[in-house]
Design a protein around this motif. Sequence first.
Motif, PDB file in Angstrom:
ATOM      1  N   TYR A 171       0.853  -1.190   0.000  1.00 13.79           N
ATOM      2  CA  TYR A 171       0.000   0.000   0.000  1.00 13.79           C
ATOM      3  C   TYR A 171       0.890   1.242   0.000  1.00 13.79           C
ATOM      4  CZ  TYR A 171      -3.722  -3.154   1.676  1.00 13.79           C
ATOM      5  OH  TYR A 171      -4.628  -4.172   1.818  1.00 13.79           O
ATOM      6  N   ALA A 172       0.935   1.961  -1.111  1.00 15.90           N
ATOM      7  CA  ALA A 172       1.567   3.278  -1.137  1.00 15.90           C
ATOM      8  C   ALA A 172       0.538   4.298  -0.676  1.00 15.90           C
ATOM      9  CB  ALA A 172       2.059   3.611  -2.537  1.00 15.90           C
ATOM     10  N   LEU A 173       0.943   5.202   0.192  1.00  9.65           N
ATOM     11  CA  LEU A 173       0.000   6.193   0.706  1.00  9.65           C
ATOM     12  C   LEU A 173       0.746   7.333   1.376  1.00  9.65           C
ATOM     13  CD1 LEU A 173      -1.648   4.878   4.006  1.00  9.65           C
ATOM     14  CD2 LEU A 173       0.353   3.837   2.981  1.00  9.65           C
ATOM     15  N   ASP A 174       0.030   8.412   1.594  1.00 16.92           N
ATOM     16  CA  ASP A 174       0.540   9.557   2.349  1.00 16.92           C
ATOM     17  C   ASP A 174      -0.331   9.680   3.589  1.00 16.92           C
ATOM     18  OD1 ASP A 174       1.227  12.002   3.431  1.00 16.92           O
ATOM     19  OD2 ASP A 174       1.513  12.973   1.478  1.00 16.92           O
ATOM     20  N   LEU A 175       0.237   9.379   4.738  1.00 21.89           N
ATOM     21  CA  LEU A 175      -0.546   9.328   5.971  1.00 21.89           C
ATOM     22  C   LEU A 175      -0.991  10.704   6.451  1.00 21.89           C
ATOM     23  CD1 LEU A 175       1.510   6.519   7.678  1.00 21.89           C
ATOM     24  CD2 LEU A 175      -0.918   6.396   7.120  1.00 21.89           C
ATOM     25  N   ALA A 176      -0.463  11.762   5.857  1.00 24.11           N
ATOM     26  CA  ALA A 176      -0.953  13.113   6.162  1.00 24.11           C
ATOM     27  C   ALA A 176      -2.153  13.474   5.312  1.00 24.11           C
ATOM     28  CB  ALA A 176       0.157  14.138   5.964  1.00 24.11           C
ATOM     29  N   GLU A 177      -2.447  12.649   4.276  1.00 24.32           N
ATOM     30  CA  GLU A 177      -3.503  12.981   3.327  1.00 24.32           C
ATOM     31  C   GLU A 177      -4.658  11.984   3.327  1.00 24.32           C
ATOM     32  OE1 GLU A 177      -3.634  15.704   1.556  1.00 24.32           O
ATOM     33  OE2 GLU A 177      -1.658  16.483   2.072  1.00 24.32           O
ATOM     34  N   VAL A 178      -4.375  10.703   3.605  1.00 24.08           N
ATOM     35  CA  VAL A 178      -5.417   9.673   3.549  1.00 24.08           C
ATOM     36  C   VAL A 178      -5.360   8.829   4.816  1.00 24.08           C
ATOM     37  CG1 VAL A 178      -5.439   9.578   1.031  1.00 24.08           C
ATOM     38  CG2 VAL A 178      -3.935   8.049   2.305  1.00 24.08           C
ATOM     39  N   ALA A 206     -13.390   2.494  -1.804  1.00 25.16           N
ATOM     40  CA  ALA A 206     -12.133   1.761  -1.971  1.00 25.16           C
ATOM     41  C   ALA A 206     -10.950   2.383  -1.258  1.00 25.16           C
ATOM     42  CB  ALA A 206     -11.825   1.615  -3.463  1.00 25.16           C
ATOM     43  N   GLY A 207     -10.955   3.702  -1.025  1.00 27.79           N
ATOM     44  CA  GLY A 207      -9.784   4.339  -0.435  1.00 27.79           C
ATOM     45  C   GLY A 207      -8.566   4.113  -1.312  1.00 27.79           C
ATOM     46  N   VAL A 208      -7.435   3.794  -0.697  1.00 29.19           N
ATOM     47  CA  VAL A 208      -6.207   3.540  -1.454  1.00 29.19           C
ATOM     48  C   VAL A 208      -6.142   2.097  -1.932  1.00 29.19           C
ATOM     49  CG1 VAL A 208      -4.964   5.334  -0.189  1.00 29.19           C
ATOM     50  CG2 VAL A 208      -4.813   2.944   0.575  1.00 29.19           C
ATOM     51  N   GLY A 209      -7.214   1.336  -1.658  1.00 29.25           N
ATOM     52  CA  GLY A 209      -7.257  -0.059  -2.076  1.00 29.25           C
ATOM     53  C   GLY A 209      -7.228  -1.036  -0.922  1.00 29.25           C
ATOM     54  N   TYR A 210      -7.689  -0.579   0.255  1.00 34.85           N
ATOM     55  CA  TYR A 210      -7.611  -1.386   1.471  1.00 34.85           C
ATOM     56  C   TYR A 210      -8.090  -2.822   1.247  1.00 34.85           C
ATOM     57  CZ  TYR A 210      -7.804   3.464   3.105  1.00 34.85           C
ATOM     58  OH  TYR A 210      -7.591   4.801   3.250  1.00 34.85           O
ATOM     59  N   PHE A 211      -9.291  -2.985   0.709  1.00 34.38           N
ATOM     60  CA  PHE A 211      -9.852  -4.312   0.443  1.00 34.38           C
ATOM     61  C   PHE A 211      -9.702  -4.699  -1.029  1.00 34.38           C
ATOM     62  CE2 PHE A 211     -12.638  -2.690   3.982  1.00 34.38           C
ATOM     63  CZ  PHE A 211     -12.031  -3.430   4.983  1.00 34.38           C
ATOM     64  N   THR A 212      -9.708  -3.706  -1.906  1.00 32.11           N
ATOM     65  CA  THR A 212      -9.586  -3.980  -3.331  1.00 32.11           C
ATOM     66  C   THR A 212      -8.325  -4.766  -3.654  1.00 32.11           C
ATOM     67  OG1 THR A 212     -10.891  -2.094  -4.109  1.00 32.11           O
ATOM     68  CG2 THR A 212      -9.151  -2.867  -5.564  1.00 32.11           C
ATOM     69  N   LEU A 213      -7.191  -4.351  -3.106  1.00 24.27           N
ATOM     70  CA  LEU A 213      -5.916  -4.959  -3.482  1.00 24.27           C
ATOM     71  C   LEU A 213      -5.820  -6.425  -3.087  1.00 24.27           C
ATOM     72  CD1 LEU A 213      -3.582  -1.949  -2.664  1.00 24.27           C
ATOM     73  CD2 LEU A 213      -4.336  -2.715  -4.919  1.00 24.27           C
ATOM     74  N   PRO A 214      -6.088  -6.809  -1.824  1.00 19.48           N
ATOM     75  CA  PRO A 214      -6.011  -8.245  -1.518  1.00 19.48           C
ATOM     76  C   PRO A 214      -7.014  -9.078  -2.301  1.00 19.48           C
ATOM     77  CG  PRO A 214      -6.800  -6.987   0.394  1.00 19.48           C
ATOM     78  CD  PRO A 214      -6.308  -6.008  -0.605  1.00 19.48           C
ATOM     79  N   ARG A 227     -14.019   8.654  -4.136  1.00 16.80           N
ATOM     80  CA  ARG A 227     -14.206  10.036  -4.595  1.00 16.80           C
ATOM     81  C   ARG A 227     -13.138  11.002  -4.077  1.00 16.80           C
ATOM     82  NH1 ARG A 227     -19.636  12.257  -1.464  1.00 16.80           N
ATOM     83  NH2 ARG A 227     -18.790  12.266   0.661  1.00 16.80           N
ATOM     84  N   ASN A 228     -12.380  10.624  -3.041  1.00 12.99           N
ATOM     85  CA  ASN A 228     -11.281  11.467  -2.564  1.00 12.99           C
ATOM     86  C   ASN A 228     -10.178  11.470  -3.614  1.00 12.99           C
ATOM     87  OD1 ASN A 228      -8.788  12.277  -1.383  1.00 12.99           O
ATOM     88  ND2 ASN A 228      -9.552  11.806   0.661  1.00 12.99           N
ATOM     89  N   PRO A 229      -9.827  12.625  -4.190  1.00 19.89           N
ATOM     90  CA  PRO A 229      -8.853  12.630  -5.291  1.00 19.89           C
ATOM     91  C   PRO A 229      -7.479  12.103  -4.901  1.00 19.89           C
ATOM     92  CG  PRO A 229      -9.367  14.875  -4.568  1.00 19.89           C
ATOM     93  CD  PRO A 229     -10.353  13.975  -3.895  1.00 19.89           C
ATOM     94  N   ARG A 252     -13.190   7.386 -10.045  1.00 19.36           N
ATOM     95  CA  ARG A 252     -13.221   8.505  -9.104  1.00 19.36           C
ATOM     96  C   ARG A 252     -14.604   9.121  -9.222  1.00 19.36           C
ATOM     97  NH1 ARG A 252     -10.686  14.491  -9.335  1.00 19.36           N
ATOM     98  NH2 ARG A 252     -11.794  15.183  -7.481  1.00 19.36           N
ATOM     99  N   ALA A 253     -15.491   8.760  -8.297  1.00 16.86           N
ATOM    100  CA  ALA A 253     -16.899   9.141  -8.407  1.00 16.86           C
ATOM    101  C   ALA A 253     -17.602   8.856  -7.096  1.00 16.86           C
ATOM    102  CB  ALA A 253     -17.561   8.354  -9.538  1.00 16.86           C
ATOM    103  N   ASP A 254     -18.840   9.293  -6.999  1.00 12.96           N
ATOM    104  CA  ASP A 254     -19.715   8.857  -5.920  1.00 12.96           C
ATOM    105  C   ASP A 254     -20.188   7.451  -6.274  1.00 12.96           C
ATOM    106  OD1 ASP A 254     -22.314   8.366  -4.535  1.00 12.96           O
ATOM    107  OD2 ASP A 254     -21.974  10.388  -3.762  1.00 12.96           O
ATOM    108  N   CYS A 255     -20.085   6.532  -5.330  1.00 16.90           N
ATOM    109  CA  CYS A 255     -20.392   5.136  -5.640  1.00 16.90           C
ATOM    110  C   CYS A 255     -21.842   4.951  -6.083  1.00 16.90           C
ATOM    111  CB  CYS A 255     -20.072   4.246  -4.446  1.00 16.90           C
ATOM    112  SG  CYS A 255     -20.935   4.663  -2.925  1.00 16.90           S
TER     113      CYS A 255
END
Length: 365
Positions: A171-178, A206-214, A227-229, A252-255
Amino acid sequence: MSEDQPGSDPTSHGDALAVVIAKPRAQTVIEQLRAEGVYDADRSVQAWDEAGVAVPVTEPPQSVTYREVVRQVGEPRLRTLADHLRERSWTDAECEQAPSSWAVIGSVVLVDIGDSPRPAEVGEALLQLHGEADTVLARHGIAGDHREPDVEVIAGTGDTETVHVEHGTRYALDLAEVMFSPGNKAERARMGEAVERDEHVLDMFAGVGYFTLPMARAGANVTAVERNPTAFRFLVENTMLNDVSERVEPYRADCRDVVSNLATEQRADRVVMGYYEASAPRAEDSRAPPDASHEYLDSALAALAPGGVVHMHEATPEALVFDRPVDRLESAAADAGRSVEVLDTRRVKGYSEGVAHVVVDARVE
């Protein structure tokens, strides 16, 4: 397996051994060493040179590559945060006010600092305790429509971008942003085990792919909506980082907008509702915001094929676990003319005082 050259190492198994590896690999290597059973948790990860760290082991590992095996010098690991704080002349009373829990996310330590005295000293102590980390972030909550974290750098370099590894998923992420919840680790891994190969999954939040990726790594085809850019940018990056971009269709949308199309084109075999408030009913107050989350459960059922499975997360008061989420799901299904078979209920973690994060798995006919 040496990164430089193969060969036996002269150090004996009775020595305090460590493997020297590149610092950005530290978290991945520690996870592999734990799996092999040779990680020595009684000693700390230490800086070795400008680019490398020494990770303590009980014997030379077979499952990872490394530069060399060395005798690790220095004192045995101070086992607790309180040990490190006492070395800074903290009293027992002050140590009792120190944080009792934190998490290492990639190269960042994420901590609830609370009312602890001298947060900067706590941060420096946490960096000593976790040599693989280089930044400590105090988290103060989540706010806004995009669930953005409120954090503060209290020690280290201040670099909040990192790559976190769990059960082989990166998981690549920025903990100050997401946001990233360490307490959801087991649930993220479980979703990778729950899916069937080639089934169609809708991940509504989906966020950064928490469940999507596994799930995608396990062979599912996932429609991932966020929807969070900033989170969406990392979601797309993470599909490539984990070699699953062909199995993930990101939006990137409202589900609810995506669901309105999916419901007429291809219903999902499985729907994941990882947003805590997605099962909340419509507020009677006419001042309720136009995106009140009552519609999410309705939309999830509209997107779910007959006989499909929904995984509904909720933050539930202890007195209402598991009755409230099951009642909400059954009520929404009845309104849609469908029936529900509850397959499983689980507590994921504590959400806040008197409130639990729970999940209901259910088949909807």
